[in-house]
Design a protein around this motif. Sequence first.
Motif, PDB file in Angstrom:
ATOM      1  N   ALA A   1       1.710  27.942  45.017  1.00 18.76           N
ATOM      2  CA  ALA A   1       1.744  26.853  46.058  1.00 18.76           C
ATOM      3  C   ALA A   1       1.841  25.514  45.106  1.00 18.76           C
ATOM      4  N   HIS A   2       1.104  25.067  44.244  1.00 19.09           N
ATOM      5  CA  HIS A   2       1.263  24.108  43.256  1.00 19.09           C
ATOM      6  C   HIS A   2       2.692  23.805  42.696  1.00 19.09           C
TER       7      HIS A   2
ATOM      8  N   ALA B   1       5.156  22.751  45.180  1.00 14.40           N
ATOM      9  CA  ALA B   1       4.683  21.218  45.259  1.00 14.40           C
ATOM     10  C   ALA B   1       5.651  20.633  44.172  1.00 14.40           C
ATOM     11  N   ARG B   2       5.205  21.122  43.321  1.00 13.80           N
ATOM     12  CA  ARG B   2       5.826  20.206  41.991  1.00 13.80           C
ATOM     13  C   ARG B   2       7.308  20.058  41.900  1.00 13.80           C
TER      14      ARG B   2
END
Lengths: 335, 247, 304
Positions: free
Chosen positions: B72-73, B76-77
């Motif tokens: 997920a992160h 997002a990035r």
Amino acid sequence: METLKSAFDFSDFPRLDISIAGIIAIFLLVFPLFSHSAFAMATMIQFLMFSVYGMGWNTIGGYGGQVDLGKAQYVGIGAYTTAVLLIRWNIPFWFSMPLGVCLAMAWSFIIGYPLFRLKGHYFAIATIATSLVLMDLFSVWEFVGAARGLEISPIKYHYPDFWRLIFKKDIYYYYVILGFFFVGILYVNGFRRSRLGFQLRSIRDNEEMASSLGINVHWAKIKTYAIATAFVSVVGSFHACYIKNIEPQDTMGLDLSILIALMAMLGGAGSLWGPIIGAAVLIPLKSYLKAWLGGAAGLAGIDLVIYAVIIMLISALEPRGIWGIVEKVRRRRWQ
Amino acid sequence: MALLEVLNLTKTFGGLSANQDISFSVQEGELVGIIGPNGAGKTTLFNCISGFYPVSSGKVIFNGKNITALKAHETARRGLARTFQIYAASGDLTVIENVMVGCFMRTRSRSKAQAAAEEILNEFNLTGIGDVFVGELPVAVQKRVTMATALGSGPRLLLLDEVAAGLTPNEIEEIMANIRHIHSHLGIAVMLIEHVMELVMKVSDRVMVLDYGRKIADGPPRTVAKDPEVIKAYLGERFVREHQEML
Amino acid sequence: MDILIGSLVAGVLIGMILALVALGLTIIFGVMDIVNFAHGEFLMIGMYTGLLTAQATGIDPLLTLPVAAMVGFLLGVICYYGFIKYLVRGPMVAQLLGTFGLMLFLRNLALLIFGSEDQALHRGILIGKSFDLGMGVIVPATKLAAALLSVIAFLAIWLLMNRTKTGKALTATALNARGARYMGIPTDRMNALAWGIGGASVTMAGALLVNFWSVNPFVGILFTMIAFAIVALGGFGSVPGAFFAGLVVGMIMEIPGIWDFLTYALNWDWMANVPMTSLKYTFVYLAYFIIMVLRPRGLFGWKR
């Protein structure tokens, strides 16, 4: 540069808080000039030590919401590093302390990686388990004196030895730990409004949300855990030179871990002043109760009973600690 | 080249398939609405695209790169922001702090993050309440703060999960203004899960319909609204048979 | 060989009692999602109850079981209504802090009342006697009796949970507290009951344990950690899991004995120099950590 500036920037606190903090800072600076009681001095040093422990705990436990009950293992690593290096190779505090921090942080990365796969209660219990494992290992490790521990014999050194932090008078120790205390406050003040500080508070609130904002939750926790570790390890090194007698049970035991966490939670986890308030309330309370009640007429334990009642009341009535009460009152006035 | 390309995405939980063989693409700057009955697999689709769930099979390509396996992160990035249906922004943080957490994805500097956050609050008409704790705000405003936070991370595609659910018409109006701002003014592509038809049909360039984990329609709002498959999914087969002449 | 069998038998016997210790923790956790750090202190109170009742009345220590159960039940219920009820409204941090407070409170109250010395039972029908299991394995009779009574108590509580209406209501509360409330189950009373039963089972274990284990006010934390390890292994909230995991942890505690056997069998000198007996509990802590990281649901996981 910006980081340094934000460490000294207290402008988001009400003016009242800053004035009170300033008065207390001045009081702490001049305290030894007025007090000649060895007992008061020892209590103040304990207060400062536990404030710094609490500040460290507060980064991961307060801002990050990860209840860590195994901080004592890092006190132990710091204390043992300093003691062993001093006793065996005569290496002074100012070299052994950073080395202790490095060792403690390295260990924190090793166990932090699996540890932070756990959450909530499971995490808290696992931190206890890791700390106890390390304590048990130190208790049988002959190199560090096993269960007997280590003793720094002060006779070998010339007082006052600033390099090795061997003093006869407590006043020197007082100013050393006071220095760490101020540095600690400045660091946490910068930390709470740094990128990592913001990310942690977001993680505490909701991990999924945090990761949707590009935050590597696992890594952010590990990093902060290492920061908390550094704080604790520094005071551990100091502890070795100040107490001069370290045993696994005292420096790495569960009681110490719990005390560190309690201090911060009682004062108010996740606020800059919380751990300091917690230490300021609990440490004098503890030593005075012990001096007055514990010593007299076989009332051993009564100090801790009273202590426990306070903890129970706070946790049931105001889970955000003493600072939570302050903020509540303040907000009510505001409206 | 499409901004987001989803190829034959399938997600199963145990034996149950929540998404089955879904393919679609989203162009740069496009606003795509996703509708479908409850349990159609809309939120699961978002979770798969944004890396919260590992997909069972299929591919997600974002900006020309395969992001299927990313967490997920990491998605997002790369510019894929989202909001959640069940929770809004962090209640223990103030409005501006929330948005700053988003902005910190782009910069390490606190002052830059703060400046960026202030600008976003300004665009969202939230300036007055910057220092209020989000937990103390009404749900509608919380939802807008959530959108502002997601926007803070500087996305190229924004996934909005039921931002208008349970709100009054006035509040929906405000949310709609915010979405329009993101879409037409900032030119950010948006995917929107919504039950409030009025909103979806008004703002979307294109509407996609899911039912039982499958994509059953995809096209301009007007065409989709008349699609017999879609009506059947929403109103049931019997209704369609009995009211043939009405439709 | 008899060293090995002896260790394994000792592990099983102690494991049966430990299962009863962990049962209390797992019931409370299952119903309320709260971890009771004062659990070991409940055990300590059970130990003192057994010891003092036996000393005061002169009855055999093994027969103090009903007294201990009553004390434990009351203790649990009082703790719930007097304290835990208020605690669970707060965040998890406060819950941890609170049960820690309870732990400190009970421990130091015991210190205040009983002093810090070790106390042990000296009189009793079985004390000093031992039982020959054959193959050269001799176990103390108290240990054997305590283990068997533990199993009986465990089964009794398990039947209570599974065969009675109240027990089923308790299980329903554990699975879904809100749902249970909507179905008309008085969840507040159920929580109190869970604390009562949890308290009773652990104090019973204490009264049995004191037959061969000396008691002091600080004995609790060790058993809290052991109980956590068992519950982690058995799966948080799982009753049958607690039993089997109890046996496994009992075995883990006998690792030093097994080590002795290996030292003897392999005849390697370095093995004899490892201070295994001091590391007896280290393996329990290590087991908790490893199990949690590798298998967060436990080996027999049921909830979460």
